[in-house]
Design a protein around this motif. Structure first.
Motif, PDB file in Angstrom:
ATOM      1  N   PHE A 135       2.741  10.362   3.360  1.00 16.88           N
ATOM      2  CA  PHE A 135       2.871   9.439   4.485  1.00 16.88           C
ATOM      3  C   PHE A 135       2.351   8.059   4.091  1.00 16.88           C
ATOM      4  O   PHE A 135       2.961   7.044   4.385  1.00 16.88           O
ATOM      5  N   PHE A 136       1.225   8.014   3.387  1.00 15.39           N
ATOM      6  CA  PHE A 136       0.615   6.749   2.966  1.00 15.39           C
ATOM      7  C   PHE A 136       1.525   5.973   2.012  1.00 15.39           C
ATOM      8  O   PHE A 136       1.707   4.771   2.163  1.00 15.39           O
ATOM      9  N   THR A 137       2.130   6.664   1.013  1.00 12.01           N
ATOM     10  CA  THR A 137       2.998   5.955   0.067  1.00 12.01           C
ATOM     11  C   THR A 137       4.309   5.525   0.715  1.00 12.01           C
ATOM     12  O   THR A 137       4.873   4.500   0.350  1.00 12.01           O
ATOM     13  N   ARG A 138       4.809   6.326   1.691  1.00  8.89           N
ATOM     14  CA  ARG A 138       6.056   5.988   2.395  1.00  8.89           C
ATOM     15  C   ARG A 138       5.888   4.801   3.331  1.00  8.89           C
ATOM     16  O   ARG A 138       6.865   4.166   3.699  1.00  8.89           O
ATOM     17  N   THR A 139       4.671   4.556   3.757  1.00  8.80           N
ATOM     18  CA  THR A 139       4.444   3.506   4.752  1.00  8.80           C
ATOM     19  C   THR A 139       3.690   2.325   4.139  1.00  8.80           C
ATOM     20  O   THR A 139       4.289   1.302   3.827  1.00  8.80           O
ATOM     21  N   VAL A 140       2.412   2.476   3.923  1.00 14.30           N
ATOM     22  CA  VAL A 140       1.574   1.361   3.476  1.00 14.30           C
ATOM     23  C   VAL A 140       1.951   0.879   2.080  1.00 14.30           C
ATOM     24  O   VAL A 140       2.234  -0.304   1.873  1.00 14.30           O
ATOM     25  N   ILE A 141       1.946   1.776   1.110  1.00 15.02           N
ATOM     26  CA  ILE A 141       2.218   1.378  -0.278  1.00 15.02           C
ATOM     27  C   ILE A 141       3.633   0.816  -0.402  1.00 15.02           C
ATOM     28  O   ILE A 141       3.856  -0.213  -1.047  1.00 15.02           O
ATOM     29  N   LYS A 142       4.602   1.482   0.212  1.00 12.59           N
ATOM     30  CA  LYS A 142       5.990   0.995   0.180  1.00 12.59           C
ATOM     31  C   LYS A 142       6.081  -0.396   0.803  1.00 12.59           C
ATOM     32  O   LYS A 142       6.723  -1.286   0.238  1.00 12.59           O
ATOM     33  N   TYR A 143       5.437  -0.602   1.939  1.00 12.47           N
ATOM     34  CA  TYR A 143       5.497  -1.909   2.587  1.00 12.47           C
ATOM     35  C   TYR A 143       4.932  -2.998   1.674  1.00 12.47           C
ATOM     36  O   TYR A 143       5.548  -4.048   1.490  1.00 12.47           O
ATOM     37  N   VAL A 144       3.778  -2.748   1.087  1.00 14.18           N
ATOM     38  CA  VAL A 144       3.153  -3.735   0.209  1.00 14.18           C
ATOM     39  C   VAL A 144       4.038  -3.996  -1.020  1.00 14.18           C
ATOM     40  O   VAL A 144       4.286  -5.138  -1.397  1.00 14.18           O
ATOM     41  N   ALA A 145       4.542  -2.924  -1.648  1.00  8.63           N
ATOM     42  CA  ALA A 145       5.343  -3.070  -2.871  1.00  8.63           C
ATOM     43  C   ALA A 145       6.696  -3.732  -2.621  1.00  8.63           C
ATOM     44  O   ALA A 145       7.156  -4.537  -3.430  1.00  8.63           O
ATOM     45  N   ILE A 146       7.326  -3.385  -1.509  1.00  9.87           N
ATOM     46  CA  ILE A 146       8.698  -3.845  -1.268  1.00  9.87           C
ATOM     47  C   ILE A 146       8.760  -5.116  -0.418  1.00  9.87           C
ATOM     48  O   ILE A 146       9.578  -5.992  -0.663  1.00  9.87           O
ATOM     49  N   HIS A 147       7.900  -5.222   0.571  1.00  7.21           N
ATOM     50  CA  HIS A 147       8.042  -6.292   1.558  1.00  7.21           C
ATOM     51  C   HIS A 147       7.035  -7.428   1.449  1.00  7.21           C
ATOM     52  O   HIS A 147       7.190  -8.437   2.130  1.00  7.21           O
ATOM     53  N   SER A 148       6.017  -7.293   0.634  1.00  6.10           N
ATOM     54  CA  SER A 148       5.046  -8.382   0.529  1.00  6.10           C
ATOM     55  C   SER A 148       5.351  -9.223  -0.716  1.00  6.10           C
ATOM     56  O   SER A 148       5.964  -8.738  -1.665  1.00  6.10           O
ATOM     57  N   PRO A 149       4.917 -10.468  -0.716  1.00  6.37           N
ATOM     58  CA  PRO A 149       5.169 -11.335  -1.878  1.00  6.37           C
ATOM     59  C   PRO A 149       4.185 -11.107  -3.028  1.00  6.37           C
ATOM     60  O   PRO A 149       4.307 -11.749  -4.063  1.00  6.37           O
ATOM     61  N   MET A 150       3.247 -10.198  -2.850  1.00  2.37           N
ATOM     62  CA  MET A 150       2.266  -9.941  -3.907  1.00  2.37           C
ATOM     63  C   MET A 150       2.939  -9.354  -5.148  1.00  2.37           C
ATOM     64  O   MET A 150       3.808  -8.497  -5.022  1.00  2.37           O
ATOM     65  N   PRO A 151       2.545  -9.818  -6.344  1.00  5.85           N
ATOM     66  CA  PRO A 151       3.080  -9.183  -7.558  1.00  5.85           C
ATOM     67  C   PRO A 151       2.558  -7.755  -7.673  1.00  5.85           C
ATOM     68  O   PRO A 151       1.479  -7.434  -7.182  1.00  5.85           O
ATOM     69  N   TRP A 152       3.344  -6.913  -8.319  1.00  4.35           N
ATOM     70  CA  TRP A 152       2.929  -5.529  -8.494  1.00  4.35           C
ATOM     71  C   TRP A 152       1.674  -5.482  -9.365  1.00  4.35           C
ATOM     72  O   TRP A 152       1.533  -6.268 -10.306  1.00  4.35           O
ATOM     73  N   PRO A 153       0.780  -4.546  -9.083  1.00 10.90           N
ATOM     74  CA  PRO A 153      -0.457  -4.470  -9.873  1.00 10.90           C
ATOM     75  C   PRO A 153      -0.193  -4.012 -11.303  1.00 10.90           C
ATOM     76  O   PRO A 153       0.776  -3.308 -11.576  1.00 10.90           O
TER      77      PRO A 153
END
Length: 140
Positions: A49-67
């Motif tokens: 649930f965490f990767t489908r929601t929070v992590i996915k949102y940060v990785a796909i929808h935020s302008p932050m570069p991937w870690p």
């Protein structure tokens, strides 16, 4: 733009972080495209649930570069079960062909092993972000 950047990678391009060589990076990208299009199986999905929601949102929808330094799945790691590098130019052309097929209008994808179901727009953002991350890894 990504193809042009991929064409600027050289076998001796210096990595900015991580352990992959430029040749391993090309194989990793190819294996990743094969995985998400269902042509290369993944033994175990890490989707929660965490990767489908929070992590996915940060990785796909935020302008932050991937870690940097995030461990990769063994199926797409050339030092584990991923494809071993062969001839550099052949591996590069294969990566470009698979990237183009992944982005084609008639492309289809399986469930992402970490992010779950994704829309076409999310897949395109994922594909760009993943390739961009590894090109930046080699200063390209």
């Amino acid at each position: 733009a990504l193809v042009s950047r991929l064409e600027s990678v050289r076998p001796d391009s210096a990595r900015q972080w991580g352990r992959m060589t430029p040749s391993q990076m090309l194989c990793h990208l190819s294996d990743s495209f094969l995985t998400v299009t269902g042509q290369r199986p993944v033994a175990k999905h890490a989707e929660t649930f965490f990767t489908r929601t929070v992590i996915k949102y940060v990785a796909i929808h935020s302008p932050m570069p991937w870690p940097k330094g995030v461990p990769t799945m063994k199926e797409v790691d050339a030092e584990q079960e991923g494809t071993r590098p062969g001839e550099f130019e052949r591996d590069r052309q294969r990566t470009i062909e698979l990237m183009r097929a992944f982005a084609a209008p008639d492309a289809s994808w399986v469930r992402h092993p970490i992010f779950g179901e994704m829309s076409r727009a999310e897949w395109m953002k994922w594909g760009f972000g993943h390739v961009d991350h590894h090109l930046r890894q080699f200063g390209c």
